[in-house]
Design an enzyme around this catalytic site. Sequence first.
Site, PDB file in Angstrom:
ATOM      1  N   HIS A  21      17.859  11.538 -34.578  1.00 55.98           N
ATOM      2  CA  HIS A  21      17.621  12.857 -33.998  1.00 55.98           C
ATOM      3  C   HIS A  21      16.225  13.320 -34.415  1.00 55.98           C
ATOM      4  CE1 HIS A  21      22.207  13.627 -33.695  1.00 55.98           C
ATOM      5  NE2 HIS A  21      21.713  13.280 -32.524  1.00 55.98           N
ATOM      6  N   GLY A  68      17.806   9.684 -26.084  1.00 55.88           N
ATOM      7  CA  GLY A  68      19.224  10.014 -26.258  1.00 55.88           C
ATOM      8  C   GLY A  68      19.764  11.005 -25.238  1.00 55.88           C
ATOM      9  N   ASP A  73      21.800   6.982 -25.707  1.00 53.99           N
ATOM     10  CA  ASP A  73      22.956   6.719 -26.574  1.00 53.99           C
ATOM     11  C   ASP A  73      24.018   5.944 -25.805  1.00 53.99           C
ATOM     12  OD1 ASP A  73      21.789   8.200 -28.677  1.00 53.99           O
ATOM     13  OD2 ASP A  73      22.621  10.063 -27.889  1.00 53.99           O
ATOM     14  N   ASP A  93      21.381  14.285 -37.323  1.00 52.18           N
ATOM     15  CA  ASP A  93      21.095  15.580 -37.937  1.00 52.18           C
ATOM     16  C   ASP A  93      22.376  16.410 -37.899  1.00 52.18           C
ATOM     17  OD1 ASP A  93      20.286  18.094 -38.687  1.00 52.18           O
ATOM     18  OD2 ASP A  93      18.636  18.236 -37.254  1.00 52.18           O
ATOM     19  N   HIS A 100      23.229  16.683 -26.393  1.00 55.89           N
ATOM     20  CA  HIS A 100      23.931  15.474 -25.974  1.00 55.89           C
ATOM     21  C   HIS A 100      24.980  15.047 -27.005  1.00 55.89           C
ATOM     22  CE1 HIS A 100      20.704  14.096 -28.545  1.00 55.89           C
ATOM     23  NE2 HIS A 100      21.219  12.887 -28.587  1.00 55.89           N
ATOM     24  N   ASP A 103      27.643  12.531 -26.079  1.00 60.19           N
ATOM     25  CA  ASP A 103      27.145  11.153 -26.001  1.00 60.19           C
ATOM     26  C   ASP A 103      27.083  10.518 -27.390  1.00 60.19           C
ATOM     27  OD1 ASP A 103      26.788  11.613 -23.291  1.00 60.19           O
ATOM     28  OD2 ASP A 103      24.659  12.098 -23.513  1.00 60.19           O
ATOM     29  N   ARG A 109      32.208   6.485 -31.511  1.00 61.89           N
ATOM     30  CA  ARG A 109      33.553   6.006 -31.208  1.00 61.89           C
ATOM     31  C   ARG A 109      33.523   4.536 -30.769  1.00 61.89           C
ATOM     32  NH1 ARG A 109      36.038   5.111 -26.772  1.00 61.89           N
ATOM     33  NH2 ARG A 109      38.295   5.044 -26.689  1.00 61.89           N
TER      34      ARG A 109
END
Length: 156
Positions: A21, A68, A73, A93, A100, A103, A109
């Site tokens: 980030h 991103g 991402d 961060d 986002h 995302d 995940r």
Amino acid sequence: MAETYVTFKIGKKKNIALIAHDNEKAKLIDWCREHQEVLAKHNLCGTGTTARMITEHTGLTVKGYNSGPLGGDQQIGAKIVEGRIDFVVFFSDPLTAQPHDPDVKALMRIAQVYDIPMATNKATADFMITSSFMDSEYKHEVINFKRQIIERAESL
């Protein structure tokens, strides 16, 4: 019927995604400098701005995907599903809201689902990159999704 799990192999030469980030980009660049000798032995990729900044500040070759917020991402997540990314370093961060964020959560995940090592801070990244597995192959088991699809289709 096929096995419940399939064994995947992460080779000696890793495919590493580098993501950060905005407020964490400088930390990731410093981390890449600190581990430049190790990182240079592997295939590197990253989201747009991060990949470009790492290349400019370290000389490492980093294949860039989209930024991103513009789908980068998700591109990295898709590469995990395809078996083309073995290792993720994502300096996130935790104190700043990200537009986002869904995302980012999806990427985290999918890394969990596919049992891909993922560091979200410097300490974890340090432990991972200095692990004995960095110089060797690593076999890990992942749910056999093809079997799950067949079983699900039969039950519907």
